[in-house]
Design an enzyme around this catalytic site. Structure first.
Site, PDB file in Angstrom:
ATOM      1  N   HIS A 231      10.668  -3.862 -19.292  1.00  0.00           N
ATOM      2  CA  HIS A 231      10.655  -5.071 -18.456  1.00  0.00           C
ATOM      3  C   HIS A 231      10.683  -4.814 -16.959  1.00  0.00           C
ATOM      4  O   HIS A 231      10.543  -5.735 -16.171  1.00  0.00           O
ATOM      5  CB  HIS A 231      11.834  -6.002 -18.818  1.00  0.00           C
TER       6      HIS A 231
HETATM    7  C1  UD1 Z   1      15.952  -9.427 -13.833  1.00  0.00           C
HETATM    8  C2  UD1 Z   1      16.645  -8.494 -12.862  1.00  0.00           C
HETATM    9  C3  UD1 Z   1      16.659  -7.074 -13.430  1.00  0.00           C
HETATM   10  C4  UD1 Z   1      17.279  -7.065 -14.820  1.00  0.00           C
HETATM   11  C5  UD1 Z   1      16.584  -8.090 -15.709  1.00  0.00           C
HETATM   12  C6  UD1 Z   1      17.316  -8.180 -17.013  1.00  0.00           C
HETATM   13  C7  UD1 Z   1      16.359  -9.021 -10.471  1.00  0.00           C
HETATM   14  C8  UD1 Z   1      15.635  -8.677  -9.243  1.00  0.00           C
HETATM   15  N1  UD1 Z   1      15.905  -8.433 -11.599  1.00  0.00           N
HETATM   16  O1  UD1 Z   1      14.608  -8.992 -13.961  1.00  0.00           O
HETATM   17  O2  UD1 Z   1      17.451  -6.247 -12.595  1.00  0.00           O
HETATM   18  O3  UD1 Z   1      17.128  -5.790 -15.362  1.00  0.00           O
HETATM   19  O4  UD1 Z   1      16.619  -9.381 -15.079  1.00  0.00           O
HETATM   20  O5  UD1 Z   1      16.551  -8.746 -18.008  1.00  0.00           O
HETATM   21  O6  UD1 Z   1      17.298  -9.770 -10.444  1.00  0.00           O
HETATM   22  N2  UD1 Z   1      11.154 -15.398 -17.289  1.00  0.00           N
HETATM   23  C9  UD1 Z   1      10.980 -16.324 -18.280  1.00  0.00           C
HETATM   24  N3  UD1 Z   1      12.096 -16.865 -18.836  1.00  0.00           N
HETATM   25  C10 UD1 Z   1      13.348 -16.545 -18.461  1.00  0.00           C
HETATM   26  C11 UD1 Z   1      13.514 -15.606 -17.444  1.00  0.00           C
HETATM   27  C12 UD1 Z   1      12.404 -15.026 -16.863  1.00  0.00           C
HETATM   28  O7  UD1 Z   1       9.869 -16.655 -18.653  1.00  0.00           O
HETATM   29  O8  UD1 Z   1      14.327 -17.089 -19.039  1.00  0.00           O
HETATM   30  C13 UD1 Z   1       9.944 -14.755 -16.706  1.00  0.00           C
HETATM   31  C14 UD1 Z   1       9.391 -15.500 -15.489  1.00  0.00           C
HETATM   32  O9  UD1 Z   1       8.003 -15.396 -15.525  1.00  0.00           O
HETATM   33  C15 UD1 Z   1       9.923 -14.682 -14.328  1.00  0.00           C
HETATM   34  C16 UD1 Z   1       9.939 -13.271 -14.907  1.00  0.00           C
HETATM   35  O10 UD1 Z   1      10.278 -13.434 -16.277  1.00  0.00           O
HETATM   36  O11 UD1 Z   1       9.124 -14.770 -13.190  1.00  0.00           O
HETATM   37  C17 UD1 Z   1      10.923 -12.351 -14.246  1.00  0.00           C
HETATM   38  O12 UD1 Z   1      12.249 -12.912 -14.252  1.00  0.00           O
HETATM   39  P1  UD1 Z   1      13.315 -12.496 -13.121  1.00  0.00           P
HETATM   40  O13 UD1 Z   1      14.646 -13.032 -13.472  1.00  0.00           O
HETATM   41  O14 UD1 Z   1      12.782 -12.786 -11.772  1.00  0.00           O
HETATM   42  O15 UD1 Z   1      13.352 -10.923 -13.203  1.00  0.00           O
HETATM   43  P2  UD1 Z   1      13.502  -9.998 -14.476  1.00  0.00           P
HETATM   44  O16 UD1 Z   1      12.269  -9.189 -14.600  1.00  0.00           O
HETATM   45  O17 UD1 Z   1      13.970 -10.783 -15.632  1.00  0.00           O
HETATM   46  N1  UDP Z   2      19.117  -7.188 -25.152  1.00  0.00           N
HETATM   47  C1  UDP Z   2      19.159  -8.215 -26.088  1.00  0.00           C
HETATM   48  N2  UDP Z   2      17.977  -8.628 -26.647  1.00  0.00           N
HETATM   49  C2  UDP Z   2      16.780  -8.068 -26.328  1.00  0.00           C
HETATM   50  C3  UDP Z   2      16.760  -7.022 -25.373  1.00  0.00           C
HETATM   51  C4  UDP Z   2      17.944  -6.609 -24.778  1.00  0.00           C
HETATM   52  O1  UDP Z   2      20.233  -8.737 -26.418  1.00  0.00           O
HETATM   53  O2  UDP Z   2      15.761  -8.502 -26.869  1.00  0.00           O
HETATM   54  C5  UDP Z   2      20.388  -6.749 -24.541  1.00  0.00           C
HETATM   55  C6  UDP Z   2      20.679  -5.284 -24.674  1.00  0.00           C
HETATM   56  O3  UDP Z   2      21.307  -5.012 -25.909  1.00  0.00           O
HETATM   57  C7  UDP Z   2      21.577  -5.029 -23.479  1.00  0.00           C
HETATM   58  C8  UDP Z   2      21.033  -5.982 -22.430  1.00  0.00           C
HETATM   59  O4  UDP Z   2      20.282  -6.965 -23.149  1.00  0.00           O
HETATM   60  O5  UDP Z   2      22.917  -5.376 -23.773  1.00  0.00           O
HETATM   61  C9  UDP Z   2      20.149  -5.267 -21.461  1.00  0.00           C
HETATM   62  O6  UDP Z   2      19.483  -6.198 -20.676  1.00  0.00           O
HETATM   63  P1  UDP Z   2      18.055  -5.950 -20.036  1.00  0.00           P
HETATM   64  O7  UDP Z   2      17.366  -4.844 -20.714  1.00  0.00           O
HETATM   65  O8  UDP Z   2      17.378  -7.264 -19.979  1.00  0.00           O
HETATM   66  O9  UDP Z   2      18.430  -5.581 -18.525  1.00  0.00           O
HETATM   67  P2  UDP Z   2      19.019  -4.304 -17.765  1.00  0.00           P
HETATM   68  O10 UDP Z   2      20.153  -3.765 -18.538  1.00  0.00           O
HETATM   69  O11 UDP Z   2      17.899  -3.334 -17.585  1.00  0.00           O
HETATM   70  O12 UDP Z   2      19.419  -4.846 -16.430  1.00  0.00           O
END
Ligand code: UD1
Ligand code: UDP
Length: 393
Positions: A231
């Site tokens: 991601h």
């Molecule tokens: C964010 C965090 C990242 C973390 C990740 C965990 C920042 C800068 N990044 O990244 O550090 O590892 O969360 O998962 O804060 N979207 C949906 N539905 C949702 C949420 C997001 O469709 O419920 C889609 C949207 O298109 C959005 C994109 O995902 O633009 C990215 O979401 P965003 O929260 O901006 O960043 P993440 O890549 O999720």
């Molecule tokens: N996770 C989850 N479902 C998924 C993928 C990840 O519950 O489909 C959990 C995972 O077990 C961990 C956390 O989400 O506890 C990690 O989050 P993510 O990978 O979104 O973000 P990061 O840790 O890189 O910030």
């Protein structure tokens, strides 16, 4: 004592479960926790599912900021958090990790003098192209109490001038009681406490075995499979990097089943950033299961049963270590350097041949030793004890 906890992204919701559980079990007469959900993640399978499954109290506030550019999203959150802090007048704000929700909480709180507790402090990738690196540095340097999960985190904070040695804070839990000086933003205190995610993995591991049927549902029982997650913007947003990762996944799928719960960001970008031919090979491949994001219990069941984990996630890297699985890290560097140093993870970046070499390496040399580097699964209780102590100074 009143704490305002900020959550927003999936991993923060999961981490917050451990602290809320420890408050409920040990400190409910002493600590009132107000939970603020920024709304950074909002799909049911990125947010609500964790509240239901991990018994996290319903948020007292939801800012519903949704997705937007970094500046817009962070600004909306900062404004909303500032209003809540002024209204609630907490003793501390609690911030997790390194997302935009963390940054917004740090900026809002520091400017109006609400002391910050940063959980997962001190982690560094030394790559400022990552938005998370900016967020975590700002948050650490605005914090009053910094709880670092690992030795590397502690060393990073020392190097940045945090008064670690003066306070006698050294190895895990060997923390001297704070001295008489009151901790402040200008006199911060660092604690090396173990990883709060480990608390959750230990707590929920057996529950996951009985409460989820994902292994049977995906027909994985007794069959080797690789669990993958992708991601990071540095992978999803660059067609050449995303393609290299998927080319490796296709090659791996000739030897082993791949299960890939897809983050919504990745689902969207697969369609634009992989060419048609590659998409066909991925989507029509019986050995590649692309599934929607799974719940936490389902995820840890998958991690426990997987043969190997392949990921660019911070949390999933650590969980693969907690469950004693080898991990191929789809990044050029990691904040969790210990798991690489112990030989249980390999940095393969988004590089098809390095991913295949790492796979071959772990096939030939399955890791056997996973030293305890993330504490003992009771980080949350330790943190609450120290927060209460520091408040009394
Ligand atoms: C964010 C965090 C990242 C973390 C990740 C965990 C920042 C800068 N990044 O990244 O550090 O590892 O969360 O998962 O804060 N979207 C949906 N539905 C949702 C949420 C997001 O469709 O419920 C889609 C949207 O298109 C959005 C994109 O995902 O633009 C990215 O979401 P965003 O929260 O901006 O960043 P993440 O890549 O999720
Ligand atoms: N996770 C989850 N479902 C998924 C993928 C990840 O519950 O489909 C959990 C995972 O077990 C961990 C956390 O989400 O506890 C990690 O989050 P993510 O990978 O979104 O973000 P990061 O840790 O890189 O910030």
């Amino acid at each position: 004592m009143k704490l305002v906890t900020i959550i927003g992204a999936r991993p923060q919701i999961i981490k917050a479960a451990a602290l809320s559980r420890a408050i409920r079990n040990h400190y409910k007469d002493q600590i009132q926790e107000i939970i603020v959900h920024t709304g950074q993640h909002y799909d049911d399978n990125m947010s609500q599912v964790f509240f239901d499954e991990l018994q996290i109290p319903r948020p007292d506030y939801n800012l519903h900021v949704g997705s937007a550019s970094h500046g817009v999203q962070t600004a909306r959150m900062t404004e909303g958090i500032e209003d809540i802090l002024i209204k609630e007048q907490p003793d501390f704000i609690v911030l997790y990790g390194d997302t935009n929700s963390t940054l917004a909480g740090a900026v809002a709180a520091a400017k109006i003098h609400v002391p910050i507790v940063h959980i997962e402090a001190g982690l560094r990738s030394f790559n400022k192209a990552m938005p998370e690196e900016i967020n975590r540095i700002v948050c650490d340097h605005c914090s009053t109490l910094l709880f670092t999960p690992t030795e590397a985190g502690l060393e990073n904070l020392k190097r940045e001038g945090f008064p670690v040695e003066e306070d006698g804070v050294a190895t895990l839990r060997q923390v001297q009681s704070p001295t008489t000086s009151t901790p402040t933003i200008d006199n911060p205190r660092v604690f090396h406490c173990g990883d709060i995610m480990y608390d959750n993995s230990l707590h929920f591991a057996d529950i996951a075995e009985t409460k989820t049927d994902i292994i049977n549902r995906l027909n994985l029982s007794g069959k080797p499979f690789v669990l993958a997650t992708i991601h990071r913007d540095s992978n999803t947003d660059h067609p050449e990097r995303l393609s290299a990762i998927f080319k490796a996944i296709i090659r791996l799928s000739e030897e082993c089943r791949i299960v890939l719960p897809l983050h919504p960001r990745t689902s969207k970008l697969l369609k634009t950033n992989l060419d048609e031919e590659l998409q066909k090979q991925v989507f029509n491949n019986a050995n590649i299961s692309l599934i929607p994001p799974v719940s936490f219990l389902e995820m840890i069941a998958l991690e426990r049963h997987a043969r190997l984990v392949m990921t660019d996630s911070g949390g999933v890297q650590k969980e693969s270590y907690f469950f004693k699985k080898p991990c191929i890290i789809l990044r050029p560097e990691t904040e969790w350097v210990e798991i690489v140093q112990t030989g249980n993870a390999i940095l393969a970046d988004a590089d098809e041949s390095r991913i295949m070499q790492a796979w071959q390496h772990f096939k030939d040399n399955p890791p056997t030793s996973f030293p305890e580097i993330f504490g003992d699964g009771h980080a949350a209780e330790f943190m609450l004890e120290k927060i209460i102590l520091c408040k009394s100074l």
